[in-house]
Design an enzyme around this catalytic site. Structure first.
Site, PDB file in Angstrom:
ATOM      1  NE  ARG A 114      15.379 -22.066  15.680  1.00 42.84           N
ATOM      2  CZ  ARG A 114      14.637 -21.242  16.133  1.00 42.84           C
ATOM      3  NH1 ARG A 114      13.413 -21.846  16.649  1.00 42.84           N
ATOM      4  NH2 ARG A 114      14.861 -20.025  16.020  1.00 42.84           N
ATOM      5  N   GLY A 131      16.639 -12.749  17.780  1.00 44.55           N
ATOM      6  CA  GLY A 131      16.830 -12.091  19.069  1.00 44.55           C
ATOM      7  C   GLY A 131      18.040 -12.129  19.879  1.00 44.55           C
ATOM      8  CE  LYS A 143      10.500  -8.520  15.018  1.00 48.04           C
ATOM      9  NZ  LYS A 143      10.670  -9.885  15.668  1.00 48.04           N
ATOM     10  N   GLY A 181      14.021 -14.343  11.640  1.00 49.18           N
ATOM     11  CA  GLY A 181      13.092 -15.486  11.373  1.00 49.18           C
ATOM     12  C   GLY A 181      12.457 -15.000  10.182  1.00 49.18           C
TER      13      GLY A 181
HETATM   14  P1  ADP Z   1      13.276 -10.722  11.114  1.00 48.16           P
HETATM   15  O1  ADP Z   1      11.905 -11.709  11.517  1.00 48.16           O
HETATM   16  O2  ADP Z   1      13.725 -10.996   9.823  1.00 48.16           O
HETATM   17  O3  ADP Z   1      13.872  -9.931  12.178  1.00 48.16           O
HETATM   18  P2  ADP Z   1      11.206  -8.473  11.136  1.00 48.16           P
HETATM   19  O4  ADP Z   1      10.240  -9.043  12.190  1.00 48.16           O
HETATM   20  O5  ADP Z   1      11.595  -7.115  11.664  1.00 48.16           O
HETATM   21  O6  ADP Z   1      12.156  -9.188  10.615  1.00 48.16           O
HETATM   22  O7  ADP Z   1      10.269  -8.028  10.012  1.00 48.16           O
HETATM   23  C1  ADP Z   1       9.556  -8.661   9.136  1.00 48.16           C
HETATM   24  C2  ADP Z   1       8.302  -8.139   8.762  1.00 48.16           C
HETATM   25  O8  ADP Z   1       8.424  -6.887   8.368  1.00 48.16           O
HETATM   26  C3  ADP Z   1       7.470  -8.904   7.530  1.00 48.16           C
HETATM   27  O9  ADP Z   1       6.287  -9.518   7.841  1.00 48.16           O
HETATM   28  C4  ADP Z   1       7.189  -7.880   6.505  1.00 48.16           C
HETATM   29  O10 ADP Z   1       6.007  -8.097   5.873  1.00 48.16           O
HETATM   30  C5  ADP Z   1       7.230  -6.531   7.400  1.00 48.16           C
HETATM   31  N1  ADP Z   1       7.719  -5.380   6.556  1.00 48.16           N
HETATM   32  C6  ADP Z   1       8.678  -5.222   5.789  1.00 48.16           C
HETATM   33  N2  ADP Z   1       8.597  -4.174   5.058  1.00 48.16           N
HETATM   34  C7  ADP Z   1       7.241  -3.556   5.449  1.00 48.16           C
HETATM   35  C8  ADP Z   1       6.668  -2.453   5.041  1.00 48.16           C
HETATM   36  N3  ADP Z   1       7.085  -1.665   4.269  1.00 48.16           N
HETATM   37  N4  ADP Z   1       5.452  -2.146   5.375  1.00 48.16           N
HETATM   38  C9  ADP Z   1       4.892  -3.351   6.353  1.00 48.16           C
HETATM   39  N5  ADP Z   1       5.326  -4.106   6.677  1.00 48.16           N
HETATM   40  C10 ADP Z   1       6.659  -4.381   6.404  1.00 48.16           C
HETATM   41 MG    MG Z   2      10.164 -11.380  12.488  1.00 49.50          MG
END
Ligand code: ADP
Ligand code: MG
Length: 398
Positions: free
Chosen positions: A39, A378, A202, A354
């Site tokens: 960043r 977000g 999420k 992230g």
């Molecule tokens: P980002 O931060 O890129 O938006 P998210 O916060 O939505 O992504 O999701 C990231 C998390 O999802 C990671 O910590 C990962 O471990 C978890 N994750 C991905 N696939 C699975 C799964 N099948 N079961 C449990 N957790 C998962």
């Molecule tokens: Mg995340």
């Protein structure tokens, strides 16, 4: 609205002017040292552009979520780090506060081309409250306002909105403009074929964006925990995989309307728990007591081909599995590498989130192998969902 950025003006516009730049220096700091500094590096084009044109560059940011002045959240280490990476002819100073006499004194001492980083905006609760007196104080030290912090632009805070409104000239920094350009392109008229890769956990945060992108996309590729909510909605057995019950009805509707373009995993890497060392490869139904933690090899092959073969545009948000655990990282690593391949073949690629960024780097793919890295996880999803972005709409381009 076409956003105006710094290079849309004559150089003379900035000469000798005090320019307040809202940056996102919300980085991780431990023992007085900055960890991942992406960043900070990202702000360099805007900061140096202004300094080289004789502006007095005043940088403002938040760091973490302090409840008031708190030395654990000082931006002092960031100022030191910034001084180490900007052009060495540029002086970087740090002000012990973000408003008031300490700032006024520092600003009065600035020469053309100097850089001053203000202390954490959130040491004053008035920042998040968008307090009008605080806005006035913040705006009083500068002549021109620039927002280069897209990631906080969905917030109506003093530094992103209230103080900005008090300036006659409100411009987009280079990063913010690039981010808005890419996201708008995706939201309005993405180059075709347009594919969306969604994973992670999420679903709630991603639904708004998906509602906008599903009609536009040629393919929506689903992995991560998100996939199990989709599979459950289709009647596939998901064992004890993570399910977002609250959003099952939405997922069911999305499948009804766009089922033909939604791709779902057909095999999985399953285990009893993330710590379980005896993992199994499962095709179709996942039995009771087991959970899916990554997409399986057949799915990886299908998804990778789909991603790597895209010539238009791809947006990726959310890891394909629990990539933090080595045994469940394969799906994500393969998608990251396929994203890089698509980029080298000429597709426009955008990666946001992230965890997704962290996973991409762990996979050996760096930021220069993506058209645009969206650091405003977000904020980007909100923008894609069509939400108002006060920190963007306040920019007037005068
Ligand atoms: P980002 O931060 O890129 O938006 P998210 O916060 O939505 O992504 O999701 C990231 C998390 O999802 C990671 O910590 C990962 O471990 C978890 N994750 C991905 N696939 C699975 C799964 N099948 N079961 C449990 N957790 C998962
Ligand atoms: Mg995340």
């Amino acid at each position: 609205m076409a956003l105006k950025t710094l290079s849309d003006f004559e150089d003379g516009k900035f000469d000798g002017k005090r320019v307040l730049v809202r940056v996102d220096f919300n980085v991780s700091v431990s023992n007085g040292h900055v960890g991942e500094d992406y960043r900070i590096r990202m702000s360099i084009p805007t900061v140096e552009y202004l300094a080289k044109r004789g502006a007095k560059v005043i940088l403002a940011s938040h760091l973490g979520r302090p409840d008031g002045p708190d030395s654990d959240y000082t931006l002092a280490p960031v100022a030191k780090h910034l001084a180490g990476i900007v052009d060495r002819l540029m002086a970087v100073r740090f002000a012990g506060d973000c408003v008031g006499p300490a700032v006024e004194t520092e600003v009065s001492k600035m020469n053309r081309g100097d850089i001053l980083l203000l202390e954490n905006l959130r040491f004053h609760k008035e920042e998040e409250a968008n307090d009008s007196e605080f806005c006035k104080q913040l705006a009083s030290v500068a002549d021109i306002y620039v927002n280069d912090a897209f990631s906080t632009s969905h917030r109506r805070h003093a530094s992103t909105y209230g103080a900005a409104r008090l300036f006659d000239t409100r411009l987009a920094g280079f990063n913010l403009r690039k981010e808005v350009e890419y996201l708008s392109m995706m939201r309005e008229s993405p180059p075709k074929p347009f594919k969306v890769v969604v994973g992670g956990v999420k679903i709630k945060d991603k639904i708004g964006a998906l509602e906008h992108l599903l009609p536009k996309a040629d393919k929506v590729i689903i992995g991560g925990a998100a996939a199990y909510t989709f599979l459950k909605a289709k009647g596939v057995k998901t064992g004890k995989s993570l399910i977002d019950h609250e959003h099952l009805p939405w997922v069911t509707k999305a499948l009804d309307a766009y089922g033909d373009k939604i791709m779902l995993p057909t095999d999985h890497v399953a285990a009893v728990s993330p710590a379980d060392t005896s993992i199994s490869m499962v095709k179709g139904d996942i039995q009771d007591g087991m959970a899916g933690f990554d997409i399986g090899s057949e799915t990886i092959e299908r998804y990778s081909a789909e991603v790597a073969g895209t010539s238009g545009m791809i947006f990726w948000n959310g890891p394909m599995g629990m990539f933090e655990v080595r045994a469940f990282a394969n799906g994500t690593v393969n998608i990251a590498k396929s994203m890089a391949l698509a980029y080298w073949r000429g597709a426009r690629t955008l990666v946001g989130g992230g965890d997704t960024l962290e996973a991409m780097k762990k996979s050996g793919v760096n930021e220069s192998e993506v058209s645009h890295v969206s650091t405003g996880g977000g904020a980007s999803l909100r923008y894609l969902a069509g939400d108002d972005m006060p920190g963007v709409s306040v920019l007037n381009g005068n």
